[in-house]
Design an enzyme around this catalytic site. Structure first.
Site, mmCIF file in Angstrom:
data_model
loop_
_atom_site.group_PDB
_atom_site.id
_atom_site.type_symbol
_atom_site.label_atom_id
_atom_site.label_comp_id
_atom_site.label_asym_id
_atom_site.label_seq_id
_atom_site.Cartn_x
_atom_site.Cartn_y
_atom_site.Cartn_z
ATOM 1 N N ASP A 1 -6.375 -8.475 3.052
ATOM 2 C CA ASP A 1 -6.217 -9.909 2.834
ATOM 3 C C ASP A 1 -7.228 -10.430 1.814
ATOM 4 O O ASP A 1 -6.904 -11.323 1.013
ATOM 5 C CB ASP A 1 -6.359 -10.659 4.159
ATOM 6 C CG ASP A 1 -5.200 -10.362 5.100
ATOM 7 O OD1 ASP A 1 -4.108 -10.023 4.613
ATOM 8 O OD2 ASP A 1 -5.382 -10.463 6.330
ATOM 9 N N ALA B 1 -15.395 -6.969 1.714
ATOM 10 C CA ALA B 1 -14.874 -7.203 3.067
ATOM 11 C C ALA B 1 -15.161 -6.048 4.019
ATOM 12 O O ALA B 1 -15.411 -6.278 5.206
ATOM 13 C CB ALA B 1 -13.377 -7.480 3.001
ATOM 14 N N ASN C 1 0.854 -1.186 0.000
ATOM 15 C CA ASN C 1 0.000 0.000 0.000
ATOM 16 C C ASN C 1 0.893 1.240 0.000
ATOM 17 O O ASN C 1 2.129 1.142 -0.040
ATOM 18 C CB ASN C 1 -0.989 -0.022 1.166
ATOM 19 C CG ASN C 1 -0.319 0.000 2.531
ATOM 20 O OD1 ASN C 1 0.779 0.530 2.696
ATOM 21 N ND2 ASN C 1 -0.972 -0.573 3.530
#
Length: 305
Positions: A251, A281, A182
Site C-alpha cells: 500500500d 514501510a 505482484n
C-alpha cells in the site's frame, strides 16, 4: 496535486495464540491487537502523508469501527465526505497467528458488500478533479468497474491495484491506464493456470497488451519490472538493514506511485519513488505507522523534486 481513491476500509482483529484451536476447542494465553486497515484506506492515507490532496470513497457501518475510521481520516487529512454509511457492519478481519507466524484469516465484508455501481455516482466530481484515480479490489467488482469507467469518461488517468486478485473481465482492461500486480497476482488477473510457465517479462508484456497502457510487476525483495512505450526496465528494491513487517509495503508503494505520477514523473521515476516508500514501510511494525511522510522519504533518499 489531487488523488481520488476508491477502495476498502476494515479493521483487523489479530490474536496471537499458543496454537490454533481444533474444532470445539478453547485455547487460552493469546495476545490481542486491533488496528485499522483496508487497502483503499491505507493508500489514501499514504498519499495524503506524501502531500497529496486526497478524496476517498468506501463504505462503513454505523458503528464504533466506522466512527473511528472517520476520526482517522480527519486526523490524516483525507477527505471522506462521500464515504457511504451502509446498513451492514464495518468490515472486520479475524486473524489467528501461531508462534511460527502461520495465520488463519476470516473476513466479514459487511458494509463493503453494499458498495455498488450506484455508490460511485456521487463521487464523479472528485474523480473529475483528480490527477489520477486509484482503485483496489477489496470492494465488489461492479464498483471497481463503475469507478474506472467514470474516470475514463471524464478523462482522468486510472491506476488499478488488482488485489486481492481475481480474473479481470474483458470490460475492465481498456479502462486501466496503469496496472500494478505482484508476481502472484498477475497470472490470476490474466486468467492463466498455475502452471502457465511465463517469465516475468512475458507476464508484464501481456499486461500491457491487455490494457494498452502501462504496467508494473512488483517482485518483493527483487524490486519491480516497469513497462512503458520505451520498453521494460528493472527497478531494484532498496536495501534495508532489518525487515520488521512487510504488511504495509504494497500500500505504501501504490500510494507513492500515484503521488509521483500525479506530479508528472515518468513511470520509471515514479516506481523508484514508490520503491523507497515500500522499503521504508517494511522497517516499521504495523500498517498505518509504517506509511511514510514526504519528509521521512526525503531524509532517507534525498530530495525527490
Amino acid at each position: 496535486m489531487k488523488i481520488a481513491v476508491v477502495g476498502s476500509y476494515g479493521v483487523g482483529l489479530t490474536m496471537r495464540v499458543p496454537r490454533v484451536p481444533a474444532p470445539g476447542e478453547t485455547v487460552s494465553g493469546g495476545s490481542f491487537h486491533e488496528g485499522p486497515g483496508g487497502k483503499g484506506s491505507n493508500q489514501a492515507i499514504g498519499a495524503a502523508r506524501l502531500g497529496a490532496d486526497v478524496s476517498f470513497l468506501t463504505a462503513i457501518g454505523d458503528d464504533d469501527f466506522g466512527r473511528s475510521a472517520r476520526a482517522l481520516w480527519r486526523d490524516e487529512g483525507v477527505a471522506a465526505e462521500h464515504v457511504v454509511t451502509a446498513s451492514g457492519a464495518t468490515m472486520v478481519g479475524f486473524i489467528l497467528v501461531d508462534p511460527k507466524g502461520e495465520n488463519c484469516i476470516s473476513i466479514a465484508p459487511g458494509a463493503l458488500d453494499e458498495l455498488d455501481a450506484r455508490s460511485i455516482q456521487p463521487f464523479r466530481a472528485e474523480i473529475a478533479a483528480a490527477d489520477i484515480l486509484v482503485v483496489s479490489m477489496e470492494i465488489p467488482l461492479p464498483a471497481v468497474t463503475a469507478a474506472l469507467r467514470i474516470a475514463r469518461e471524464l478523462g482522468t488517468r486510472t491506476l488499478l491495484n488488482p488485489a486481492p486478485a481475481q480474473a479481470l473481465p474483458d470490460e475492465i482492461w481498456p479502462l486501466v491506464d496503469i496496472i500494478t500486480p505482484n508476481q502472484t497476482e498477475a497470472p490470476v488477473i490474466l486468467g492463466l493456470n498455475p502452471h502457465h510457465g511465463l517469465s516475468d517479462e512475458e507476464l508484464i508484456a501481456e499486461l500491457r497488451r491487455r490494457t494498452g497502457g502501462l504496467a508494473i510487476l512488483t517482485r518483493g525483495g527483487r524490486g519491480a519490472l516497469v513497462s512503458d512505450a520505451e520498453g521494460t526496465t528493472d527497478v531494484p528494491a532498496l536495501r534495508v538493514e532489518t525487515v520488521v513487517d512487510t504488511t504495509g509495503a504494497g500500500d505504501a508503494f501504490t500510494a507513492a506511485l500515484a503521488v509521483a505520477i500525479a506530479e508528472g514523473r515518468s513511470l520509471r521515476e515514479a516506481a523508484v519513488f514508490a520503491a523507497a516508500a515500500g522499503a521504508h514501510a517494511v522497517t516499521i511494525a504495523g500498517v498505518i505507522p509504517s506509511l511514510p511522510t514526504r519528509e521521512q522519504l526525503n531524509s532517507e533518499i534525498g530530495s525527490t523534486r
